[in-house]
Design a protein around this motif. Structure first.
Motif, short mmCIF file in Angstrom:
data_model
loop_
_atom_site.label_atom_id
_atom_site.label_comp_id
_atom_site.label_asym_id
_atom_site.label_seq_id
_atom_site.Cartn_x
_atom_site.Cartn_y
_atom_site.Cartn_z
N GLU A 22 0.69 -1.33 0.25
CA GLU A 22 0.05 0.02 0.01
C GLU A 22 0.72 1.35 -0.11
OE1 GLU A 22 -1.96 2.00 -0.66
OE2 GLU A 22 -3.49 2.36 1.05
N ILE A 23 1.09 1.72 -1.19
CA ILE A 23 1.99 3.12 -1.38
C ILE A 23 0.96 4.45 -0.75
CG2 ILE A 23 2.95 4.40 -3.04
CD1 ILE A 23 3.87 1.85 -4.35
N GLY A 24 -0.32 4.20 -1.21
CA GLY A 24 -0.99 5.44 -0.74
C GLY A 24 -0.54 6.60 -1.43
N HIS A 25 -0.19 7.59 -0.63
CA HIS A 25 0.35 8.85 -1.06
C HIS A 25 1.65 9.02 -0.64
CE1 HIS A 25 -3.94 10.48 -1.90
NE2 HIS A 25 -3.30 10.16 -3.04
N GLU A 67 -10.17 24.00 4.55
CA GLU A 67 -9.84 24.24 5.93
C GLU A 67 -8.28 24.26 5.70
OE1 GLU A 67 -9.79 20.78 8.69
OE2 GLU A 67 -11.89 21.72 8.84
N PRO A 68 -7.86 25.31 6.36
CA PRO A 68 -6.34 25.58 6.64
C PRO A 68 -5.62 24.17 7.05
CG PRO A 68 -7.48 27.44 7.48
CD PRO A 68 -8.45 26.25 7.38
N TYR A 69 -4.54 23.82 6.42
CA TYR A 69 -3.85 22.53 6.82
C TYR A 69 -2.51 22.88 6.84
CZ TYR A 69 -2.85 17.57 6.73
OH TYR A 69 -2.48 16.27 7.10
N THR A 70 -2.04 23.04 8.03
CA THR A 70 -0.77 23.63 8.66
C THR A 70 0.31 22.45 9.05
OG1 THR A 70 -1.50 24.28 10.61
CG2 THR A 70 -1.68 25.78 9.05
N SER A 71 -0.26 21.26 9.07
CA SER A 71 0.45 20.17 9.45
C SER A 71 1.94 20.30 8.77
CB SER A 71 -0.11 18.75 9.22
OG SER A 71 0.89 17.75 9.30
N ALA A 72 3.02 19.83 9.35
CA ALA A 72 4.38 19.46 8.90
C ALA A 72 4.43 18.47 7.74
CB ALA A 72 5.33 18.83 9.74
N ASN A 73 3.10 17.73 7.51
CA ASN A 73 2.98 16.91 6.42
C ASN A 73 2.29 17.44 5.07
OD1 ASN A 73 4.29 14.39 7.78
ND2 ASN A 73 2.44 13.98 8.99
N ALA A 242 11.06 8.22 7.35
CA ALA A 242 11.28 9.69 8.12
C ALA A 242 10.68 10.54 7.03
CB ALA A 242 12.58 10.27 8.53
N GLY A 243 9.99 10.00 5.79
CA GLY A 243 9.61 10.77 4.84
C GLY A 243 8.34 11.79 5.07
N LYS A 244 8.03 12.76 4.51
CA LYS A 244 7.02 13.71 4.61
C LYS A 244 5.60 13.23 4.10
CE LYS A 244 5.14 18.22 3.36
NZ LYS A 244 5.44 19.20 2.47
N GLY A 245 4.88 12.91 5.39
CA GLY A 245 3.55 12.21 5.08
C GLY A 245 3.20 11.59 6.42
N HIS A 249 5.65 6.48 8.91
CA HIS A 249 6.53 5.90 10.07
C HIS A 249 5.97 4.65 10.44
CE1 HIS A 249 2.54 7.49 11.35
NE2 HIS A 249 2.84 6.79 12.69
N PHE A 250 4.81 4.24 9.97
CA PHE A 250 4.33 2.79 10.41
C PHE A 250 4.20 1.88 9.02
CE2 PHE A 250 0.47 4.96 9.22
CZ PHE A 250 -0.35 4.15 8.37
N SER A 251 4.80 2.23 7.81
CA SER A 251 5.01 1.49 6.89
C SER A 251 6.22 0.59 6.63
CB SER A 251 5.15 2.55 5.57
OG SER A 251 4.11 3.27 5.54
#
Length: 350
Positions: A22-25, A67-73, A242-245, A249-251
């Motif tokens: 599952e690559i997802g995004h 909706e604003p999305y300010t997450s590090a991801n 450690a990739g962005k998204g 981390h659980f992949s």
């Protein structure tokens, strides 16, 4: 017999595990990164690679899209723009379909809405995935079922009634269904997984292929899932924890996914046959360590055998100890030396 078929490959109780990377995004909106993920998953032995497809304008309310999305991801200033940055369109999907074909892995996607179901079906992908969040979305399930494509449906966050309702929606339209036990926790601890639900699903839905979509860390508990009867195993896949998204981390990384596919193969081999027999490769050990009936001491011809006349000793290449009852009370036709094997032809036939 429960079975589905994807790209000509049967998946059922008597088959290897069908592993979905599952690559997802986790590609971050980059086709080049997606290709690298496809290549690494194929090299790790994945049966299939999978993305996620959303028609964001129709999927979200305008308020949620804006909706604003300010997450590090985040890949955009609003949640909708973030999602749009991660979406692939017709050209990208066609190209990735060809890449997967060259690599020899199946390629399909999770459809989050009706427009995405239609997009993926028209593209000619070999299966459709429905996410846990849509286990109660019976209109989407029915629409997906009508494509005739095999459906793989995750069941995180669902009650058994929700799962029954989903099956009652899909199966009258399309028997090609796999249900995946899943827990909507990211990452999930071992005691979050409830792998015994796999057994419950197999009993409740005897015509449905059962699987496991795991958000746990590492591949090991997927082997337990297979042993319990899961035949579709889905795990998130990354090249960089450690990739962005939010999924990296659980992949599983390539080494972990290789351990998954190789371990599932060993698990199937270890399960073997349910018939309990003496295997030819056991014979040497059975002879060496097994026991046979021998004379406890020298016995004369005409002697009537009692329990005191017998000893059980190795190697186990003679009459078995459980045959003692056949010999007790019998008269010897000829003398027997100490440690000599007992045999039926030593007995007086009178």
């Amino acid at each position: 017999m429960r079975s589905i078929e994807i790209s000509g490959r049967a998946i059922g109780d008597n088959t290897d595990g069908y592993t979905i990377a599952e690559i997802g995004h986790n590609h971050g909106g980059s086709v080049e990164q997606a290709v690298k993920l496809f290549q690494a998953a194929a090299a790790a032995g994945a049966s299939a690679v999978k993305l996620q497809k959303r028609d964001n304008k129709s999927l979200f309310t305008q308020a949620m899209f804006d909706e604003p999305y300010t997450s590090a991801n985040s890949y955009g200033p609003t949640y909708g723009e973030h999602r749009e940055a991660l979406e692939f369109g017709q050209a990208e999907y066609e190209y990735l379909r060809s890449v997967a074909g060259e690599l020899g892995v199946d390629f399909f996607s999770t459809a989050f809405d009706v427009a995405s179901v239609d997009f993926l079906a028209e593209l000619g992908l070999p299966a459709l995935k429905i996410a846990s969040a849509d286990i109660t979305n019976t209109p989407l399930l029915a629409h997906a079922a009508k494509t005739g494509l095999p459906l793989i449906v995750s069941t995180g966050g669902a009650s058994l009634d929700d799962v029954r309702r989903a099956c009652e929606t899909v199966l009258p339209i399309n028997p090609q269904l796999a249900l995946l036990q899943c827990t909507a926790i990211y990452p999930a601890a071992p005691d979050d997984l409830h792998l015994s639900v796999i057994t419950a699903y197999r009993e409740e839905f005897p015509e449905v292929v059962i699987g496991f979509s795991g958000h746990d860390l590492g591949p090991e508990l997927s082997f337990v899932a297979y042993a319990l009867g899961a035949r579709v195993i889905e795990k998130h896949f990354t090249l960089d924890h450690a990739g962005k998204g939010s999924d990296h981390h659980f992949s599983l990384d390539p080494a972990q996914f290789t351990a998954l596919t190789e371990g599932l193969s060993r698990t199937r081999a270890a399960l073997g046959s349910p018939r309990k027999t003496l295997g030819s490769r056991e014979a040497v050990a059975v002879r060496k360590m097994g026991k046979k009936l021998v004379a406890a001491h020298a016995l004369p011809a005409g002697h009537v055998l009692t329990e005191a006349d017998f000893a059980c000793k190795s190697p186990g290449d003679g009459l078995k100890p459980y045959q003692l009852g056949e010999l007790l009370g019998c008269r010897l036709a000829r003398p027997v030396a100490a440690d000599q094997d007992f045999a039926l032809d030593l007995l007086d036939a009178r």
